[in-house]
Structures are given as C-alpha cells and as structure tokens.
Design a protein around this motif. Sequence first.
Motif, PDB file in Angstrom:
ATOM      1  N   THR A   1       0.843  -1.196   0.000  1.00 48.41           N
ATOM      2  CA  THR A   1       0.000   0.000   0.000  1.00 48.41           C
ATOM      3  C   THR A   1       0.877   1.245   0.000  1.00 48.41           C
TER       4      THR A   1
ATOM      5  N   ALA B   1      -2.040   4.196   3.217  1.00 50.09           N
ATOM      6  CA  ALA B   1      -1.976   3.451   4.476  1.00 50.09           C
ATOM      7  C   ALA B   1      -2.266   4.354   5.669  1.00 50.09           C
TER       8      ALA B   1
ATOM      9  N   HIS C   1      -5.879   4.379   6.191  1.00 44.52           N
ATOM     10  CA  HIS C   1      -6.306   3.151   6.872  1.00 44.52           C
ATOM     11  C   HIS C   1      -6.109   3.301   8.374  1.00 44.52           C
TER      12      HIS C   1
ATOM     13  N   ASP D   1       1.352  -1.168   5.541  1.00 45.83           N
ATOM     14  CA  ASP D   1       0.224  -0.746   6.378  1.00 45.83           C
ATOM     15  C   ASP D   1       0.599  -0.776   7.852  1.00 45.83           C
TER      16      ASP D   1
ATOM     17  N   TRP E   1      -6.626  -6.347  10.062  1.00 46.78           N
ATOM     18  CA  TRP E   1      -6.395  -5.818   8.717  1.00 46.78           C
ATOM     19  C   TRP E   1      -5.995  -7.000   7.858  1.00 46.78           C
TER      20      TRP E   1
END
Length: 396
Positions: free
Chosen positions: A82, A87, A90, A112, A166
């Motif tokens: 990512t 990220a 997220h 991430d 995740w």
Amino acid sequence: MDIAELTALLTPAGLSLLDQLEPIMNTADVARAVSRLRAAGHSPELTSAVVGQAHLRAKATVKFGEFAGRMLFTRAGLEQATRLPVAAHHASRLRTAGISHVADLGCGIGGDALAFAGAGLRVSAVDADEVTAAIAAYNLAAFADTVTVRHARAEAADLSGVDAVWLDPARRTAGHGDTRRVGPDDYSPPLEWVFRTAAAIPAGIKLGPGHDRDGLPADAETQWVGADGTVVELVVWSGALARPGVRRSALVLRGPDVHELTAEGDAPDAEVRALGAYLHEPDGAVIRARLVGEVARQLEGGMLDPRIAYITGDAAVTSPFVQSFRVRETMPANVKAVSAVLRAHGIGALEVKKRGMDLDPAAFRRRLTLRGDRSATLILTRIGDRHRAILADRVG
C-alpha cells in the motif's frame, strides 16, 4: 531474494554496503554495480542482494517517499504494498473507530503496519512467507515496543486481545520476484475465511479495485480509493470500522488534498442530456463506487451517454471528484476532421483522452497535424451511436 541472500544482507557490513550505493535506476546501472562489487571481492549472494535492494529502493520512492531509503523489499512485496499516504488513511480509520490493537494478517513488507504503528496502534503482524516476514520485521524495527512480526499463516494467528484485523489476501502466486495474478478462488488466505473473520471482528479488507461487486459482503462498507488519478484499491470495512449509514464511498487523494464522497448505496444515474459548455471526467474511484450520478447532480449536469462515464452541463463549476473541461468545438472522430480543426485553432500541444472507443490515444495523436503555439485537450468518445471528438480546455 532467498534466505541465503537475506542472511548475507542482514549484517552490519551488508547493510552498510547497501547504504553506500547510489540509486540504481535501470539495467545498465545494475550491470555496473554488479561488476564493481564482484571486483571488490563481495560474494555473489551479497552482491545480488545489495544491488537488488538498491534498485527496489529507487522504485519504492513512488509509494514510500523518503522512507524507502531505509527499507527493504521484495519485488512482489513492493508491487502489492500500500502507498504510505493511503496506508495513513487506513490507520486514521482505525484510530477514529477507537481501535488500539490491530492484527495485520498478511502484512507483506509492512507498509500498512508502518502506518498503524506510526498512528500509535499496537500491531501484531504475520506473514506466511519467511523472507517477507523477516523483511517486515526489519522495516518495523523502530516500533519494536509496540509491534510484533511473526512468520505464520493468517488463519493460525492468535486474535485474543485484538480489537480489529487488517486483511490483505495475496492476489498473486507465491514468490519474491516474478509472480502472476490469481483469481479470487485462489487468494491466500481464502476469501471465504477472510469474510468469515470480518463478520466476527471489526476488519478492513484490502482487495483489487476491480473485484466482483456481487462477491462483496452486503452489510459492509465498500470504499474505492483513488490516488493521483489511479484507482489503487478497494477496502471492505466491517463491524465498528464501517460507518453508520454508509455503504459506498470514494476516497480521492490528489497530492496532499483528500476528498471523500459517501452514500447509502449506489447512486441513481443522472439523466442523459446534450453536450453542454463543460465536460467532466469522474475520478475512477467515483466510477467504481457507482457514485457518478451523485457527482453529476452536484455539478448540475447530466450524462453525455448512458453507457459512458462523462458528465456534461452548462454550469461553470467543478469538483475534486472530476477533471473538468470547457468545450470549444466538436467534430467527427477521424484524423482528417480533427487535424483541420487543430490547424484552425493553432494547436501545437495536444492531450488526447478517450472513453468508449477502441483505439490507442497515443497512436491517434501521432497521426494528427499539430502546428502552433496553443495547447488543448482532445476527448474521443461515443455519443449514442456516433464517435465524436471534443476539443476542450482544462478548467483549473
């Protein structure tokens, strides 16, 4: 990279040698670096590892910026990682939902997990590949007090004490170099297990943006993410990570600017209308989320064609969810007609875009006569059963 190369690299001498190398951008740089390191007496394993990492670090700046210069990668891991700005969003979603401890199941090289740790979350990361897990542990070493990395399968992870998970199931064949995409039935961990886990604990699931919508959980929030004009991912948010009343969202990142469009479901289509003074091209994330109709209404416009995602209208407005163009002139979409109009306007610099037509914009542009000191955009599209070319200027 294999275990022997990684072992050679993960020594003070190996890492120091890597840091001394100039960025390696192409195959000529690779050949020169290999020749120099082998002539200096370095082993084949260390030479291969160091040169490979220097090349991957140069490529990784697109996703990780200045952090890439202190990270390690595999080629497959970098391809699937990512982007750091994405990220970070997220991580923000998890923090906003009150999550304090997340399990990153299938952490890859740790992209991430870096964002999660940087946001102050505890992270329990696992990856099924031994080399990848070791690289993730190196990349996350600065957060050793709050991050653990283990070599293990996602299905075997201990989720006790974890607030959320995740999940980034591998969508390519196993390996560190050349890999190929696999279908949803062959993801690892399996999608059935991924969705079952997400039904039991709050979860974020990263998938490819083109994933079959009919195969997504009906009770989750589905968010398509666009970064600088490219749709980079689809994230399925479940449980406490799914926002009340939101089932579709498009997150659009343009440089440092962030914009989001949310809805309870797919937006109804806007009415079709004739080409107006302005043409708007929705971001790919908006198209994937099926929110084009919502954007069209915000712009006081309608659809140019019911099958093609172009919005048109007469209002001098734009939106962060579209690229906007002021229409100059329309013509048949053939080289002779377009070249005549370009000559009349003195166009010497031309951007060509297309939608709904089976042609190569770059090849079409090469066939045109371009003379003059003015610039414009040419939009090739289908309106009804006709192929049309629209000469326009970018707005903003």
